[in-house]
Design a protein around this motif. Structure first.
Motif, PDB file in Angstrom:
ATOM      1  N   VAL A 109      19.909   2.176 -37.822  1.00  0.00           N
ATOM      2  CA  VAL A 109      20.079   0.773 -38.240  1.00  0.00           C
ATOM      3  C   VAL A 109      18.715   0.166 -38.580  1.00  0.00           C
ATOM      4  N   CYS A 110      17.704   0.470 -37.740  1.00  0.00           N
ATOM      5  CA  CYS A 110      16.348  -0.050 -37.988  1.00  0.00           C
ATOM      6  C   CYS A 110      15.822   0.453 -39.337  1.00  0.00           C
ATOM      7  N   VAL A 165      23.328   6.524 -28.889  1.00  0.00           N
ATOM      8  CA  VAL A 165      23.056   5.112 -29.174  1.00  0.00           C
ATOM      9  C   VAL A 165      21.633   4.902 -29.716  1.00  0.00           C
ATOM     10  N   PRO A 166      20.605   5.521 -29.091  1.00  0.00           N
ATOM     11  CA  PRO A 166      19.260   5.342 -29.657  1.00  0.00           C
ATOM     12  C   PRO A 166      19.166   5.833 -31.104  1.00  0.00           C
ATOM     13  N   THR A 200      29.440  10.676 -36.742  1.00  0.00           N
ATOM     14  CA  THR A 200      29.635   9.269 -36.412  1.00  0.00           C
ATOM     15  C   THR A 200      30.936   9.047 -35.630  1.00  0.00           C
ATOM     16  N   VAL A 202      21.599   5.953 -33.357  1.00  0.00           N
ATOM     17  CA  VAL A 202      22.268   4.988 -34.229  1.00  0.00           C
ATOM     18  C   VAL A 202      21.385   3.753 -34.391  1.00  0.00           C
ATOM     19  N   GLY A 203      20.787   3.332 -33.266  1.00  0.00           N
ATOM     20  CA  GLY A 203      19.879   2.169 -33.311  1.00  0.00           C
ATOM     21  C   GLY A 203      18.722   2.431 -34.265  1.00  0.00           C
ATOM     22  N   ALA A 204      18.165   3.646 -34.178  1.00  0.00           N
ATOM     23  CA  ALA A 204      17.037   3.994 -35.059  1.00  0.00           C
ATOM     24  C   ALA A 204      17.483   3.959 -36.517  1.00  0.00           C
TER      25      ALA A 204
END
Lengths: 577, 243
Positions: free
Chosen positions: A521-522, A514-515, A506, A517-519
């Motif tokens: 978070v989802c 970024v994708p 991290t 991290v986005g995944a």
């Protein structure tokens, strides 16, 4: 001599010179950054506290004076907690912190170090008057220039009082428990958000605390009358008190160590005192050593004595090695009940792995469980007593029972402690072949056993909760059962976190991450949603599909992180903060 | 173990700690990795041990690509950092036992263990917690575990500046040479050129993250008596220095 460590101007000058030379030489720039930003500050937490206050005060119709009193009392409690914790921090800075240890090797007197460290410490508490001023601004109705002056004076007084408390308490930090500040913070929070129940108990307590008098004066917008003069007169007095306490601590800290030279005949005294009593082998050895020390130079005798002793130890060690006890795994059957039950769930390979994960000593889960039982009993007793004023004690006891009985945040695994590799931090397991998959599964099994052992306590707490919410005991138990199942289901994510926290995954986030991290978070959002539906929305057995779905998502995330950990560019190395 | 380092680069933040390092190492060699501070020596060892993952390039052990998750490969190598990783409350024997289990080795011969500890002069300290030991004693404890495990690839960071006493260093050198004859590969970093010259079968010089020189000790300066490793490094520095 005035100590000027980290002279900013000198550092700037040297940095310019170094860059200039590197540029002329055509070399690459220096590795890494010259300065790293500081870590998180406790002040950040207090800004959240202030924001919560602001929302609460603003939301109250007519800004009721009573509520302002609660806010100021809560601040008294919280700042008392700050004083207690900061006193311990100050002592650490003056005695054991890294800077103190490093500066022991440089020719800096205790006095110079004290001045430097104490003033730096004071400078870092500057958030206290700012926070206090903001609170007064929200709660005090005094207007005009006089109002501003009073609020600023009160905020400065607040700061000085806290500092006085810190410098006074610094000599007695070993006399109070480490958890005391936490209790005061919790009390402050409880008073702020449930004043009706707690004001009667906590407000007198807050008044008795060092900043209490100030808050009485500032409460209710009366600060433009005689109370204002008290505050203005009080400010220099508090300042004087701070100066006195600062000097007293300095005197204590800088007191020269006195060395007591060995008196002639000291050994004889010892022998005389010891005569008539039967000496242990160690004492006899010491006596012999002291007696011989008076007749001959100490060093050769000491060397001989050490040599003999080492030889004996060596012989004992060799004997111990040949006995092979050290190769044996823990005998899980001989451990206390919860640990024994955990042993039943593990095969031989997993037992070895668990021993590595848990470090040098068997865990003390059963001991913790016993304390959790006591805490649950306290919570029960308080609730059965029917004294509503003491209900907060029941809440505290329940929190203790949960914290000690359950492996919250995935449990404590010493193998994830970090050591140093060439100045950077790496987990202990980094240098050994520890498999993410099998280690994760072993950790899960052990945590599941601990959770199962906690179930009876959880159900009792569920019954308690049902009593306070006028629900039936069965309903209370059902809520707890769902919570426990959900906890077990999200466990894989917590375990993945145990590995993640010691990597740099991290840090230094790059665009291509970024994708990912986005995944993540989802996934977290999805789990929270599924968990909330299972807990709050789904009726009866319909909760199970959502609990299972939460588990599937969590296990899937654990597996996905495992692949990432094994294959991607995740280093088991972190910069020191 | 055949080791192939194929164009390995490692980037930390904005800095390339290693840049396109390629190297083939035969089994049975004692390899000294030299270079200035910050040249990338420890990063290279970290890559070999799986602690750090190369940003580019690959590492192959016996033709198989190395990854952290490949436990069979990881059990064939052991990394001893400048300060051995161990639980402070374990003693030497517990540490050795832990390593034996993790590396899935058969139970070691007690006489062999006692002999290793005795040779390293830590037999008397066998029951002492590692956290109470001096740096040299701690390194010896880590080294003892490595000698008991006897992996195919020994990776050691600064063993000669680890605080070990001369007897400990002599024993390490003797055991490394002996390991080489058994087909083990020993990769170590050092700054002590005199020892590196005589002790290493092969020397690799790293500079600014790149592999600048590699070869047998004498070959780097054109034979016995014609120069020294120190001169080679000074020449490298002069090539780099400002006009």
């Amino acid at each position: 001599m005035k100590v000027r460590l980290y002279d900013a101007a000198l550092v700037r000058h040297l940095k310019r010179a170094a860059k200039e030379r590197a540029r002329r030489a055509g070399r690459k720039s220096a590795r890494g950054k010259w300065w790293k930003g500081g870590g998180g500050s406790p002040a950040a937490f207090w800004w959240i506290w202030l924001l919560a206050n602001a929302v609460r005060v603003m939301a109250q119709p007519g800004n009721a004076p009573q509520l302002k009193g609660y806010v100021l009392s809560a601040m008294s409690l919280a700042l008392a907690g700050v004083a207690l914790s900061q006193a311990r921090k100050l002592v650490g800075k003056l005695t054991t912190d890294g800077e103190r240890v490093v500066l022991l090797f440089y020719p800096i007197s205790n006095k110079d170090f004290f001045v430097w460290a104490a003033l730096r410490f004071v400078a870092r508490t500057v958030w206290i008057p700012v926070l206090a001023f903001a609170t007064y601004f929200l709660t005090n109705d005094a207007a005009g220039t006089q109002g501003w002056v009073i609020q600023i004076a009160a905020a400065l007084s607040e700061w000085l009082i806290v500092l006085c408390a810190v410098f006074a308490l610094a000599r007695y930090v070993d006399k109070y428990a480490r958890w005391l500040p936490l209790v005061l913070y919790i009390a402050a929070g409880a008073l702020l958000f449930s004043p009706a129940r707690l004001a009667e108990i906590l407000q007198p307590l807050a008044l008795a605390l060092p900043t209490g008098w100030l808050h009485v004066l500032m409460a209710g917008g009366r600060a433009q009358r005689w109370e204002a003069h008290v505050i203005l007169v009080g400010l220099p007095l508090v300042g004087l008190l701070f100066a006195t306490l600062y000097n007293r601590l300095q005197v204590v800290y800088c007191k020269d160590e006195t060395t007591v030279p060995r008196q002639e005949g000291q050994a004889a005294d010892f022998v005389g005192r010891a005569s008539g009593t039967e000496l242990s082998p160690e004492e006899a050895e010491l006596q012999e050593e002291l007696e011989s020390a008076e007749e001959a130079p100490a060093f050769p005798i000491q060397a001989t004595w050490q040599k003999q002793r080492l030889a004996n130890w060596g012989a004992q060690a060799a004997e111990y090695i040949w006995r092979r006890d050290w190769m044996r795994l823990w005998d899980w059957q001989q451990l206390p009940p919860i640990e024994r039950a955990a042993g039943w769930c593990l095969n031989q390979r997993e037992k070895g792995e668990a021993q590595f994960l848990l470090g040098p000593k068997p865990p003390a889960w059963s001991e913790k469980w016993k304390i959790a039982v006591i805490a649950t009993a306290v919570a029960f007793a308080v609730m059965l007593s029917g004294l509503e004023k003491l209900y907060f004690l029941a809440v505290l006891a329940s929190a203790v029972a949960v914290a000690l009985g359950l492996p919250l945040l995935g449990g404590n695994w010493p193998v994830t402690n970090q050591g140093s590799i060439s100045g950077k931090l790496s987990p202990i397991f980094g240098c050994y072949p520890l498999c993410y998959w099998s280690a994760g599964w072993t950790m899960f099994k052990l945590n599941a056993v601990r959770t199962a052992a906690w179930v009876p306590l959880g159900l009792l707490l569920g019954v308690l909760n049902a009593k306070s919410t006028q629900a039936s005991p069965a309903q209370g138990c059902w809520v707890v059962a769902r919570c426990i199942l959900l906890f077990l289901m999200v466990m894989p994510i917590l375990l993945a976190g145990k590995f993640s926290k010691v990597t740099n995954d991290t840090l230094n986030l790059r665009l291509r991450l970024v994708p990912l991290v986005g995944a993540f978070v989802c996934v977290v959002f999805l789990m929270i949603t599924l968990g909330a539906v299972a807990l709050l929305v789904a009726p009866g057995p319909w909760a199970f599909p959502f609990i299972v779905a939460t588990g599937l998502v969590a296990w899937g995330t654990w597996a996905a992180y495992g692949c990432y950990y094994d294959r991607a560019q995740v280093d088991l190395l972190r910069e020191r903060s | 173990m055949q080791i192939r380092i194929d164009k390995v680069s490692k980037k930390f933040s904005s800095v390339w700690a290693l840049e396109e390092v390629s190297l083939d190492l035969e089994p049975g060699q004692v390899v000294g990795v030299l270079g200035a501070n910050g040249a990338g020596k420890t990063t290279l060892l970290n890559c070999l041990a799986g602690i750090v993952v190369p940003s580019r390039g690959r590492i192959y052990y016996d033709g198989e690509e190395f990854r952290r998750g490949k436990m069979e490969l990881r059990r064939r190598l052991m990394f001893l950092p400048d300060l051995p990783m161990a639980f402070a409350r374990m003693n030497v024997l517990q540490h050795i036992a832990m390593c034996v289990r993790l590396f899935e080795r058969p139970e070691p011969d007690a006489t062999k263990v006692a002999k290793i500890l005795d040779q390293l002069n830590i037999l008397a300290l066998a029951g002492m917690p590692l956290g109470t030991m001096s740096r040299g004693q701690l390194y010896k404890s880590g080294l003892a575990a490595l000698l008991v495990i006897d992996p195919e690839l020994w990776i050691l960071d600064e063993p000669l500046a680890s605080g070990m006493d001369p007897m400990g260093i002599a024993y390490f050198k003797r055991e490394s040479k002996s390991a080489g004859t058994r087909g083990r590969t020993v990769v170590y970093t050092t700054q002590i050129l005199e020892i590196a010259e005589k002790f290493s079968d092969r020397i690799c010089v790293l500079d600014h993250g790149g592999l600048r020189l590699t070869g047998k000790a004498g070959e780097l300066w054109g034979g016995e008596g014609k120069g020294s490793l120190e001169q080679v490094l000074l020449d490298l520095r002069d090539q780099d220095s400002m006009p």
